[in-house]
Design a protein around this motif. Structure first.
Motif, short mmCIF file in Angstrom:
data_model
loop_
_atom_site.label_atom_id
_atom_site.label_comp_id
_atom_site.label_asym_id
_atom_site.label_seq_id
_atom_site.Cartn_x
_atom_site.Cartn_y
_atom_site.Cartn_z
N PHE A 123 0.79 -1.03 -0.01
CA PHE A 123 0.09 -0.04 0.10
C PHE A 123 1.03 1.16 0.09
O PHE A 123 1.57 1.36 0.89
CB PHE A 123 -0.91 0.12 1.28
CG PHE A 123 -1.69 -1.19 1.30
CD1 PHE A 123 -2.93 -1.18 0.50
CD2 PHE A 123 -1.74 -1.99 2.13
CE1 PHE A 123 -3.75 -2.21 0.41
CE2 PHE A 123 -2.60 -3.10 2.41
CZ PHE A 123 -3.64 -3.24 1.49
N PHE A 124 0.89 1.85 -1.26
CA PHE A 124 1.93 3.09 -1.30
C PHE A 124 1.40 4.35 -0.65
O PHE A 124 0.05 4.68 -1.19
CB PHE A 124 2.28 3.15 -2.66
CG PHE A 124 3.02 1.96 -3.10
CD1 PHE A 124 4.26 2.19 -2.93
CD2 PHE A 124 2.34 1.13 -4.00
CE1 PHE A 124 5.29 0.92 -3.40
CE2 PHE A 124 3.19 0.04 -4.57
CZ PHE A 124 4.54 -0.14 -4.21
N VAL A 125 1.87 4.78 0.23
CA VAL A 125 1.17 6.02 0.91
C VAL A 125 2.16 7.29 1.09
O VAL A 125 3.34 6.83 1.21
CB VAL A 125 0.52 5.50 2.35
CG1 VAL A 125 -0.59 4.51 2.27
CG2 VAL A 125 1.61 5.16 3.30
N THR A 126 1.78 8.33 1.42
CA THR A 126 2.83 9.45 1.57
C THR A 126 3.25 9.27 3.18
O THR A 126 2.79 8.59 4.14
CB THR A 126 1.88 10.73 1.52
OG1 THR A 126 0.77 10.75 2.65
CG2 THR A 126 1.39 10.76 0.17
N ARG A 127 4.30 9.95 3.23
CA ARG A 127 4.76 9.84 4.83
C ARG A 127 3.92 10.75 5.79
O ARG A 127 3.58 10.07 6.70
CB ARG A 127 6.30 10.91 4.78
CG ARG A 127 6.83 10.96 6.08
CD ARG A 127 7.11 9.48 6.56
NE ARG A 127 7.66 9.56 8.17
CZ ARG A 127 8.95 9.44 8.49
NH1 ARG A 127 9.79 9.10 7.80
NH2 ARG A 127 9.07 9.35 9.68
N GLU A 128 3.21 11.45 5.29
CA GLU A 128 2.15 12.12 6.32
C GLU A 128 1.06 11.25 6.58
O GLU A 128 0.63 11.03 7.83
CB GLU A 128 1.41 13.55 5.53
CG GLU A 128 2.21 14.61 5.41
CD GLU A 128 3.38 14.51 4.21
OE1 GLU A 128 4.41 15.10 4.17
OE2 GLU A 128 3.11 13.64 3.23
N GLU A 186 0.30 9.64 10.25
CA GLU A 186 -1.27 9.55 10.68
C GLU A 186 -1.79 8.07 11.23
O GLU A 186 -2.29 8.14 12.09
CB GLU A 186 -2.22 10.05 9.61
CG GLU A 186 -2.34 11.60 9.28
CD GLU A 186 -2.93 11.99 8.24
OE1 GLU A 186 -3.45 11.05 7.49
OE2 GLU A 186 -2.75 13.28 7.84
N MET A 187 -1.33 7.22 10.31
CA MET A 187 -1.70 5.79 10.53
C MET A 187 -1.20 5.16 11.80
O MET A 187 -1.61 4.48 12.74
CB MET A 187 -1.26 4.99 9.35
CG MET A 187 -2.23 5.00 8.11
SD MET A 187 -1.76 4.16 6.59
CE MET A 187 -2.30 2.59 7.06
N ALA A 188 0.18 5.71 11.95
CA ALA A 188 0.85 5.11 13.14
C ALA A 188 0.67 5.82 14.39
O ALA A 188 0.28 4.83 15.34
CB ALA A 188 2.58 5.51 12.88
N ALA A 189 0.16 6.98 14.22
CA ALA A 189 -0.46 7.89 15.31
C ALA A 189 -1.63 7.12 15.94
O ALA A 189 -2.00 7.20 17.21
CB ALA A 189 -0.29 9.25 15.28
N ALA A 190 -2.40 6.64 14.98
CA ALA A 190 -3.82 6.01 15.20
C ALA A 190 -3.76 4.58 15.57
O ALA A 190 -4.78 4.23 15.95
CB ALA A 190 -4.81 6.42 13.96
N GLY A 191 -2.76 3.94 15.65
CA GLY A 191 -2.60 2.96 15.96
C GLY A 191 -2.91 1.54 15.02
O GLY A 191 -3.42 0.61 15.24
#
Length: 190
Positions: A54-59, A63-68
């Motif tokens: 799944f290719f995503v931006t760093r931003e 966000e995904m990491a912060a949301a667990g």
């Protein structure tokens, strides 16, 4: 309601044949899914979003990491990689077994997030054989191979912390042993 699937974490040093074993297992068993990771790196030629990564931006990754939203994640060569929790949980709930191909650090992050995960370490038959495989692959310069072998020794030192260890001296035998691990754990948990 189908029986919940099993989460299998497979770790091994570079050159141990992890991808070969995973592909062979998936050909033998229709009920096994390979977890697709998210990454901030650009797609390589031929890679497809949602199939390879799944290719995503760093931003978006942050966000995904912060949301667990990740079972595990790490930064490797300036790019982020992570295992999306939701996709794994959906497959497990549908009764599919899910295999994660991740390093030692990620394996123990997954164990913390999902204690039911089964950790399997794939070992080379010997360091000499591992070096031979890395050289025959023809992908790396001698100094890179030396670094990979050094990393392999450190990774293999953690193998006793895994639930199961399989020596990959023969792909068919290694896949059969992995199938036995999966079947044994499932029988034990019934």
């Amino acid at each position: 309601m189908s029986e919940k699937g099993l989460l299998i974490v497979l770790s091994a040093p570079s050159g141990c044949g992890k991808s070969t074993v995973v592909h062979a297992l998936m050909q033998r068993r229709q009920n096994v899914s390979f977890s697709v990771s998210a990454t901030t790196r650009a797609p390589r030629e031929g890679e497809v979003d949602g199939r390879d990564y799944f290719f995503v931006t760093r931003e978006r990754f942050d966000e995904m990491a912060a949301a667990g939203e990740f079972l595990e994640y790490a930064v490797y060569v300036s790019n982020c990689y992570g295992t999306p929790r939701g996709a794994v949980e959906k497959q497990l709930a549908a009764g599919r077994d899910v295999i994660l191909d991740i390093d030692v650090q990620g394996a123990f992050q997954v164990r913390s997030a999902m204690p039911d995960a089964v950790l399997v370490f794939l070992l080379p038959p010997s360091y000499e054989e591992l070096e031979k495989r890395l050289v025959l692959r023809g992908k790396d310069a001698p100094e890179v191979i030396a670094k990979r072998l050094e990393a392999a020794r450190a990774e293999c030192a953690r193998a006793p912390e895994y639930d199961f260890r399989i020596v990959n001296d023969d792909v068919e035998r290694a896949v059969t042993e992995l199938e036995s691990v999966i079947d044994g754990v499932k029988n034990e948990r019934q």
